[in-house]
Write an enzyme that holds these catalytic residues in place. Sequence first.
Site, PDB file in Angstrom:
ATOM      1  N   HIS A 268       0.797  -1.225   0.000  1.00 14.73           N
ATOM      2  CA  HIS A 268       0.000   0.000   0.000  1.00 14.73           C
ATOM      3  C   HIS A 268       0.831   1.277   0.000  1.00 14.73           C
ATOM      4  O   HIS A 268       0.299   2.357  -0.174  1.00 14.73           O
ATOM      5  CB  HIS A 268      -0.941   0.026   1.206  1.00 14.73           C
TER       6      HIS A 268
HETATM    7  C1  UD1 Z   1      -2.415   5.291   6.040  1.00 14.53           C
HETATM    8  C2  UD1 Z   1      -1.174   5.715   6.824  1.00 14.53           C
HETATM    9  C3  UD1 Z   1      -0.108   4.643   6.720  1.00 14.53           C
HETATM   10  C4  UD1 Z   1      -0.660   3.298   7.149  1.00 14.53           C
HETATM   11  C5  UD1 Z   1      -1.892   3.002   6.332  1.00 14.53           C
HETATM   12  C6  UD1 Z   1      -2.527   1.683   6.693  1.00 14.53           C
HETATM   13  C7  UD1 Z   1      -0.650   8.114   6.873  1.00 14.53           C
HETATM   14  C8  UD1 Z   1       0.248   9.158   6.354  1.00 14.53           C
HETATM   15  N1  UD1 Z   1      -0.579   6.930   6.281  1.00 14.53           N
HETATM   16  O1  UD1 Z   1      -2.060   5.201   4.672  1.00 14.53           O
HETATM   17  O2  UD1 Z   1       0.958   4.980   7.582  1.00 14.53           O
HETATM   18  O3  UD1 Z   1       0.326   2.310   6.947  1.00 14.53           O
HETATM   19  O4  UD1 Z   1      -2.847   4.046   6.551  1.00 14.53           O
HETATM   20  O5  UD1 Z   1      -3.629   1.456   5.881  1.00 14.53           O
HETATM   21  O6  UD1 Z   1      -1.371   8.364   7.812  1.00 14.53           O
HETATM   22  N2  UD1 Z   1      -9.360   4.892   1.379  1.00 14.53           N
HETATM   23  C9  UD1 Z   1     -10.547   4.224   1.268  1.00 14.53           C
HETATM   24  N3  UD1 Z   1     -11.204   3.879   2.420  1.00 14.53           N
HETATM   25  C10 UD1 Z   1     -10.738   4.185   3.660  1.00 14.53           C
HETATM   26  C11 UD1 Z   1      -9.526   4.882   3.745  1.00 14.53           C
HETATM   27  C12 UD1 Z   1      -8.836   5.219   2.612  1.00 14.53           C
HETATM   28  O7  UD1 Z   1     -11.000   3.934   0.179  1.00 14.53           O
HETATM   29  O8  UD1 Z   1     -11.391   3.837   4.665  1.00 14.53           O
HETATM   30  C13 UD1 Z   1      -8.624   5.241   0.137  1.00 14.53           C
HETATM   31  C14 UD1 Z   1      -8.826   6.685  -0.243  1.00 14.53           C
HETATM   32  O9  UD1 Z   1      -8.900   6.789  -1.617  1.00 14.53           O
HETATM   33  C15 UD1 Z   1      -7.565   7.347   0.235  1.00 14.53           C
HETATM   34  C16 UD1 Z   1      -6.536   6.245   0.084  1.00 14.53           C
HETATM   35  O10 UD1 Z   1      -7.240   5.045   0.377  1.00 14.53           O
HETATM   36  O11 UD1 Z   1      -7.238   8.494  -0.471  1.00 14.53           O
HETATM   37  C17 UD1 Z   1      -5.365   6.389   1.023  1.00 14.53           C
HETATM   38  O12 UD1 Z   1      -5.824   6.529   2.383  1.00 14.53           O
HETATM   39  P1  UD1 Z   1      -4.978   7.390   3.449  1.00 14.53           P
HETATM   40  O13 UD1 Z   1      -5.624   7.306   4.778  1.00 14.53           O
HETATM   41  O14 UD1 Z   1      -4.715   8.745   2.909  1.00 14.53           O
HETATM   42  O15 UD1 Z   1      -3.574   6.675   3.484  1.00 14.53           O
HETATM   43  P2  UD1 Z   1      -3.160   5.135   3.538  1.00 14.53           P
HETATM   44  O16 UD1 Z   1      -2.454   4.825   2.269  1.00 14.53           O
HETATM   45  O17 UD1 Z   1      -4.294   4.246   3.947  1.00 14.53           O
END
Ligand code: UD1
Length: 391
Positions: A232
């Site tokens: 991820h």
């Molecule tokens: C975040 C953490 C990372 C952790 C990871 C575990 C930060 C900087 N990063 O990264 O350290 O290892 O979580 O998962 O805090 N999305 C969904 N559903 C959700 C959440 C996210 O579809 O419930 C999608 C969205 O399009 C979003 C993307 O995933 O933009 C990334 O989510 P985000 O929370 O920004 O970062 P992670 O890559 O999950």
Amino acid sequence: MKIISVVGARPNFMKIAPFIRAVEAYNKANAAGIEHLLVHTGQHYDDKMSRSFFKALDIPDADINLDVGSGSHAQQVGQTMMAFEKVVQAQKPDWVVVVGDVNATLACSVTAKKEWVKCCHIEAGLRSGDMTMPEEVNRLVTDRLSDLLLTPDLLSSENLRKEGVAEEKITFVGNIMIDTLEAQRPRAKNLSIQEIIQKNSIPEQSAPSPIITPHSRSTAPHAPLYALMTLHRPSNVDHPDVFTGIFNFLATEVAKDMSLFWPLHPRARQKMEEFGLWQRALACPGLVLLEPLGYHDMLRLNMDARIMLTDSGGLQEESTVLGTPCLTLRWNTERPVTLREHGGASVLVGNNVDRIREEYRRTLSSERRPVRPELWDGKTAGRCLQEILNH
Ligand code: UD1
């Protein structure tokens, strides 16, 4: 005493669950005493990324949800700070407790300090030295500001000393996430691998492939044998060339040797679709695409995986304790105690396919060897709470 604990994203939930248990146990033994509020920033909001962990780990519903959702880093951090500031001003806690290194950790530690509230960081002192990782920025800022820094290992305590943190702020308490692993291990052990796969397979995929046993079965003659994979990090999935290179290796080599179970983080799935890999993935025999898994399902698969391929920090640690040989698809790690040279189960392979292949082949012949780093004993949460009470 009043404590606000903060969670935001998936890796926070397994760290806060044992802390809440420790507060409950303290209140039971001392006829109340600690008023505890749980704040969820809402960074992760999908059922499978958030709610399912609350249910599985018996975490009480958050008292306050900030509903921040997805967005750029500045948006997430900024909106969390604005919303959390109101909570801190209204609730006037004695302590804010943050865990891990996600954006919620950073935003709420900064807000706490600007409101002159003491902040405790659980999982302090981890350092990858890689400032391109958003988590490294979060760790550095949170540790610089926190009043109490509770570390998972002695190397992390040493990192803090080298940065000039005062000795009285640092306590080595062990790894709180392993409290959850130890508490949940018996429940996970009873789950059926076949049922986990059937229940969680991506519906668009043709019928889930039967579990393939490796051609080159050099050790461990017991079935089933499969590889387990998660990806991820932006450094692996956001660049088409990098992601396509890793994907080709997985599809044409690993998934030919044995079943490859791949629970998909929403970010990885979006990028697969964007880079034209999705249809190939659906059609690839041996590759079993799964929805994001619940805590117990993932733990169960990890217990018997032949090999783990991951860029997750938490899985490096869990694989070390379970003894699953682990290829970490990163060039550095903030968790060196999980590395083979420190006695752990993991080896850094970055995202260069030749290097991944070489270590993959070598790792296939290595045995499961569970390791228990010092104080990863399932009792860390109680030590965390005691330190807060002592300060
Ligand atoms: C975040 C953490 C990372 C952790 C990871 C575990 C930060 C900087 N990063 O990264 O350290 O290892 O979580 O998962 O805090 N999305 C969904 N559903 C959700 C959440 C996210 O579809 O419930 C999608 C969205 O399009 C979003 C993307 O995933 O933009 C990334 O989510 P985000 O929370 O920004 O970062 P992670 O890559 O999950």
